[in-house]
Write a protein that holds these residues in place. Structure first.
Motif, PDB file in Angstrom:
ATOM      1  N   PRO A  96       0.795  -1.234   0.000  1.00 20.85           N
ATOM      2  CA  PRO A  96       0.000   0.000   0.000  1.00 20.85           C
ATOM      3  C   PRO A  96       0.822   1.276   0.000  1.00 20.85           C
ATOM      4  O   PRO A  96       1.950   1.319   0.503  1.00 20.85           O
ATOM      5  CB  PRO A  96      -0.807  -0.116   1.291  1.00 20.85           C
ATOM      6  N   ALA A  97       0.224   2.318  -0.553  1.00 21.84           N
ATOM      7  CA  ALA A  97       0.757   3.668  -0.389  1.00 21.84           C
ATOM      8  C   ALA A  97       0.508   4.092   1.055  1.00 21.84           C
ATOM      9  O   ALA A  97      -0.550   3.814   1.616  1.00 21.84           O
ATOM     10  CB  ALA A  97       0.064   4.625  -1.356  1.00 21.84           C
ATOM     11  N   LEU A  98       1.492   4.735   1.656  1.00 21.97           N
ATOM     12  CA  LEU A  98       1.363   5.169   3.045  1.00 21.97           C
ATOM     13  C   LEU A  98       1.385   6.677   3.190  1.00 21.97           C
ATOM     14  O   LEU A  98       0.966   7.201   4.225  1.00 21.97           O
ATOM     15  CB  LEU A  98       2.511   4.578   3.887  1.00 21.97           C
ATOM     16  N   ARG A  99       1.870   7.372   2.173  1.00 19.62           N
ATOM     17  CA  ARG A  99       2.022   8.822   2.274  1.00 19.62           C
ATOM     18  C   ARG A  99       0.658   9.483   2.493  1.00 19.62           C
ATOM     19  O   ARG A  99      -0.355   9.098   1.924  1.00 19.62           O
ATOM     20  CB  ARG A  99       2.657   9.377   1.002  1.00 19.62           C
ATOM     21  N   GLY A 100       0.650  10.472   3.369  1.00 22.10           N
ATOM     22  CA  GLY A 100      -0.571  11.220   3.618  1.00 22.10           C
ATOM     23  C   GLY A 100      -1.581  10.560   4.536  1.00 22.10           C
ATOM     24  O   GLY A 100      -2.553  11.195   4.935  1.00 22.10           O
ATOM     25  N   GLN A 101      -1.354   9.303   4.879  1.00 23.81           N
ATOM     26  CA  GLN A 101      -2.278   8.606   5.761  1.00 23.81           C
ATOM     27  C   GLN A 101      -2.183   9.196   7.162  1.00 23.81           C
ATOM     28  O   GLN A 101      -1.141   9.718   7.570  1.00 23.81           O
ATOM     29  CB  GLN A 101      -1.928   7.112   5.804  1.00 23.81           C
ATOM     30  N   TYR A 102      -3.270   9.126   7.909  1.00 18.10           N
ATOM     31  CA  TYR A 102      -3.226   9.621   9.285  1.00 18.10           C
ATOM     32  C   TYR A 102      -2.149   8.881  10.092  1.00 18.10           C
ATOM     33  O   TYR A 102      -2.082   7.650  10.067  1.00 18.10           O
ATOM     34  CB  TYR A 102      -4.568   9.411   9.974  1.00 18.10           C
ATOM     35  N   ALA A 103      -1.354   9.638  10.836  1.00 21.02           N
ATOM     36  CA  ALA A 103      -0.330   9.027  11.676  1.00 21.02           C
ATOM     37  C   ALA A 103      -0.967   8.107  12.717  1.00 21.02           C
ATOM     38  O   ALA A 103      -0.434   7.028  13.017  1.00 21.02           O
ATOM     39  CB  ALA A 103       0.501  10.111  12.361  1.00 21.02           C
ATOM     40  N   ALA A 104      -2.109   8.525  13.251  1.00 17.19           N
ATOM     41  CA  ALA A 104      -2.782   7.710  14.262  1.00 17.19           C
ATOM     42  C   ALA A 104      -3.204   6.362  13.695  1.00 17.19           C
ATOM     43  O   ALA A 104      -3.117   5.338  14.379  1.00 17.19           O
ATOM     44  CB  ALA A 104      -3.996   8.450  14.813  1.00 17.19           C
ATOM     45  N   TYR A 105      -3.665   6.365  12.447  1.00 15.61           N
ATOM     46  CA  TYR A 105      -4.071   5.100  11.837  1.00 15.61           C
ATOM     47  C   TYR A 105      -2.854   4.220  11.528  1.00 15.61           C
ATOM     48  O   TYR A 105      -2.902   2.997  11.742  1.00 15.61           O
ATOM     49  CB  TYR A 105      -4.879   5.335  10.562  1.00 15.61           C
ATOM     50  N   LEU A 106      -1.770   4.823  11.046  1.00 14.65           N
ATOM     51  CA  LEU A 106      -0.550   4.046  10.788  1.00 14.65           C
ATOM     52  C   LEU A 106      -0.024   3.430  12.088  1.00 14.65           C
ATOM     53  O   LEU A 106       0.400   2.267  12.112  1.00 14.65           O
ATOM     54  CB  LEU A 106       0.525   4.942  10.172  1.00 14.65           C
ATOM     55  N   GLU A 107      -0.063   4.212  13.160  1.00 17.60           N
ATOM     56  CA  GLU A 107       0.405   3.712  14.451  1.00 17.60           C
ATOM     57  C   GLU A 107      -0.475   2.558  14.939  1.00 17.60           C
ATOM     58  O   GLU A 107       0.039   1.535  15.424  1.00 17.60           O
ATOM     59  CB  GLU A 107       0.405   4.851  15.475  1.00 17.60           C
ATOM     60  N   LYS A 108      -1.771   2.697  14.801  1.00 14.56           N
ATOM     61  CA  LYS A 108      -2.683   1.617  15.187  1.00 14.56           C
ATOM     62  C   LYS A 108      -2.422   0.362  14.366  1.00 14.56           C
ATOM     63  O   LYS A 108      -2.411  -0.755  14.906  1.00 14.56           O
ATOM     64  CB  LYS A 108      -4.133   2.052  15.014  1.00 14.56           C
TER      65      LYS A 108
END
Length: 204
Positions: A151-163
């Motif tokens: 997946p592309a990760l750029r621009g995703q919410y940091a909170a969601y990436l951390e979760k």
């Protein structure tokens, strides 16, 4: 010459790419717009959710989105709400919805600077704990690899990436090919997870 972290990252991608065929059907984005209406409540009309607990879908690779919807539908990825949403969808519906979101433009989050730890984990990994660089599978700019369903990760919410990283670390999420993300996340400290999530969110 490649460093050890780069070689490890490359080997991760080779392992994942050696799996089943990744051929993905093309969907109809115009049809997908209408079919995605029930998704707007959580993910926004254009795939940019208003709440960081819900992932942004705008600009994500259609191949990755379709994979996730199929796995919610079959409960390979466990989430009762998403399973209920995906269960009635046909393969054509899934391809159409994925195509619609893939054509939308993600709103990029503002990076927190400086974030030396997050940048180091993303770009070089952590040799001492055996964590490969994220760039190997997600690209230098976080754009991912659509042919491999990375997946592309750029621009995703940091909170969601951390979760997401914490869910892989705990095993709550287990739909990663060959357990690669679970193995990587298990080696990351809480501080590293927070830092790399924040850094990645601001990539452009």
């Amino acid at each position: 010459m490649m460093g050890k972290s780069a070689l490890r990252a490359l080997s991760v991608c080779i392992v994942l790419l050696s799996g089943p065929s990744l051929v993905h059907a093309q969907g109809n984005a115009a049809a997908g717009k209408e079919k995605s209406e029930p998704c707007a409540g959580c993910h926004g009309e254009d795939g940019n959710s208003n709440a960081p607990i819900f992932p942004k879908l705008a600009g994500q690779h259609a191949s990755y989105l379709a994979k996730q919807l199929h796995e919610f539908k079959t409960e390979k990825r466990v989430n009762p709400t998403m399973t209920a949403m995906a269960e009635p969808l046909s393969d054509e519906d899934i391809d159409d919805i994925a195509a619609f979101y893939a054509q939308q433009k993600i709103t990029v989050e503002k990076a927190e600077a400086p974030n030396a730890l997050g940048e180091a984990i993303y770009r070089t990994g952590n040799a001492s704990s055996g964590v490969p660089a994220c760039t190997g599978c997600h690209g230098p700019d976080g754009s991912g690899i659509p042919s491999a369903r990375f997946p592309a990760l750029r621009g995703q919410y940091a909170a969601y990436l951390e979760k997401t990283l914490n869910d892989f670390k705990s095993g709550e999420r287990a739909n990663d090919a060959n357990s690669i993300m679970r193995a990587i996340a298990a080696k990351l400290s809480d501080e590293e997870i927070a830092a790399v999530s924040s850094y990645t969110s601001g990539l452009r």
